[in-house]
Scaffold this active site. Structure first.
Site, PDB file in Angstrom:
ATOM      1  N   GLU A 196      54.244 -45.540  10.077  1.00 52.07           N
ATOM      2  CA  GLU A 196      54.957 -46.524  10.910  1.00 52.07           C
ATOM      3  C   GLU A 196      53.880 -47.443  11.504  1.00 52.07           C
ATOM      4  O   GLU A 196      53.830 -48.622  11.202  1.00 52.07           O
ATOM      5  CB  GLU A 196      55.754 -45.812  12.015  1.00 52.07           C
ATOM      6  CG  GLU A 196      56.483 -46.748  12.979  1.00 52.07           C
ATOM      7  CD  GLU A 196      57.029 -46.015  14.226  1.00 52.07           C
ATOM      8  OE1 GLU A 196      56.516 -44.929  14.571  1.00 52.07           O
ATOM      9  OE2 GLU A 196      57.946 -46.570  14.872  1.00 52.07           O
ATOM     10  N   HIS A 234      56.271 -38.029  11.894  1.00 51.68           N
ATOM     11  CA  HIS A 234      56.201 -39.492  11.974  1.00 51.68           C
ATOM     12  C   HIS A 234      54.867 -39.921  11.365  1.00 51.68           C
ATOM     13  O   HIS A 234      53.799 -39.486  11.820  1.00 51.68           O
ATOM     14  CB  HIS A 234      56.219 -39.965  13.430  1.00 51.68           C
ATOM     15  CG  HIS A 234      57.569 -39.966  14.080  1.00 51.68           C
ATOM     16  ND1 HIS A 234      58.295 -38.829  14.288  1.00 51.68           N
ATOM     17  CD2 HIS A 234      58.313 -40.990  14.582  1.00 51.68           C
ATOM     18  CE1 HIS A 234      59.431 -39.152  14.893  1.00 51.68           C
ATOM     19  NE2 HIS A 234      59.468 -40.455  15.086  1.00 51.68           N
TER      20      HIS A 234
END
Ligand code: ADE
Ligand code: ZN
Length: 335
Positions: A200, A197
């Protein structure tokens, strides 16, 4: 049928390949409430008046997520969760799903316990028709590098044809991605596909860090790369794949609307993008809704969604026979 009705019908039937999905984040609120009742836990504070998950921002979302995990305690609980998740995904045409599973929640990082969870999850997944699943072992970033090393040991011991990837989720602003290089090196040596991830909540530098320090071939989200034209060029040239989750980004406030989301610009710049739900009930989404919103915002049609699915099949952490079967399903689908 009107043209819009025809597209809605085609979207519902189109085979879908989903690469970014959190096993607990996909738990339906009804299942969490039922399990909490069975275990004598009071989780009423994480739901709103209509029974949906309640949170005001990303950090609260992570907190609610961790509370919703509490009733899932045993391998059998995770088997129930897996069945429920896969039945829901399959109902939306998902034929292949990669789901993030965290050893911190499944046995606390103990390898022997983790193996029991994976065994139960695998058996449950095999019993749901029409959908194929793989597991991405996923440390939680804000738990720190030591639990991530334990997760890597779990990953090494179960790597194979079901556990096929290693990732990292959680608070993108906690620590630095270079703290996790050891865990990712171990996972790479075990033959696992790598994703993280990034981009974001962190900007383009976070995407660069994931590539430089963790040597991933896919990025979870990655959408904030759009703020750096050189990085967009690099992503397009290198073929790194973005696991884009538009409705997650809109629900959490990364972008104000689907129309304002950069997925179309990234795609037009030659970046390989795919579409996933992330934590579907938290964001009131499904794969069907993801496609419908993109169709409305960018005038995308069946061939655009087929292309997204083909990119996902190419980037899936699976064996070549599975990949070929997925590509064939997408190519031979006719409205
Ligand atoms: N864990 C579950 N969903 C997540 C998200 N959208 N970002 C980071 N970590 C997560
Ligand atoms: Zn995610």
């Amino acid at each position: 049928m009107t043209e819009t009705e025809e597209l809605t019908d085609a979207i519902a039937k189109l085979p879908k390949v989903e690469l970014h999905h959190h096993i607990e984040g996909a738990a339906q609120p009804e299942l969490v409430r039922r399990m909490a009742q069975e275990k004598g836990l009071n989780l009423s504070n994480i739901f709103d008046g209509s029974g949906a998950y309640k949170y005001a921002d990303f950090l609260q979302f992570l907190d609610v997520y961790e509370q919703a995990v509490r009733p899932f305690q045993t391998p059998e609980d995770y088997a129930r969760l897996t069945r429920s998740n896969l039945e829901e995904a399959a109902a939306h045409g998902v034929v292949y799903l990669e789901t993030f599973v965290s050893p911190a929640f499944c046995g606390g990082g103990d390898v022997a316990a983790w193996k029991e969870y994976i065994h139960a999850i695998r058996e449950a997944a095999a019993a749901v028709p029409g959908i194929d699943m793989r597991v991405i072992v996923t440390p939680v970033r804000h738990f720190g590098p030591d639990p991530a090393k334990a997760a890597a040991a779990c990953a090494q011991d179960t790597a194979g044809d079901f556990v096929t990837g290693f990732g990292i989720g959680g608070d993108e602003n906690a620590g630095h991605l270079s703290d996790f290089t050891y865990a990712f090196d171990a996972a790479r040596e075990a033959g696992l596909g790598l994703t993280a991830h990034a981009g974001e909540w962190g900007g383009p530098q976070s995407v660069r860090d994931a590539i430089d320090h963790l040597k991933v071939t896919r990025i979870g989200h990655g959408v904030r790369a759009i703020e750096d034209a050189k990085l967009v060029e690099y992503l397009a040239a290198s073929g790194i794949v973005l696991e884009v989750c538009p409705q997650s980004n809109v629900a959490l406030g990364v972008y104000p609307s689907t129309r304002a989301h950069p997925i179309a610009k990234l795609r037009a710049a030659g970046v390989r993008v795919t579409v996933s739900t992330d934590d579907p009930p938290f964001f009131h989404t499904t794969m069907t809704r993801e496609y419908e919103e993109l169709a409305r915002a960018f005038d995308w049609g069946v061939d655009d969604f087929r292309a997204l699915g083909k990119t996902a099949a190419e980037a899936a952490f699976c064996d070549e026979d599975t990949r070929a079967a997925l590509s064939e399903k997408l190519e031979t689908f006719h409205v």
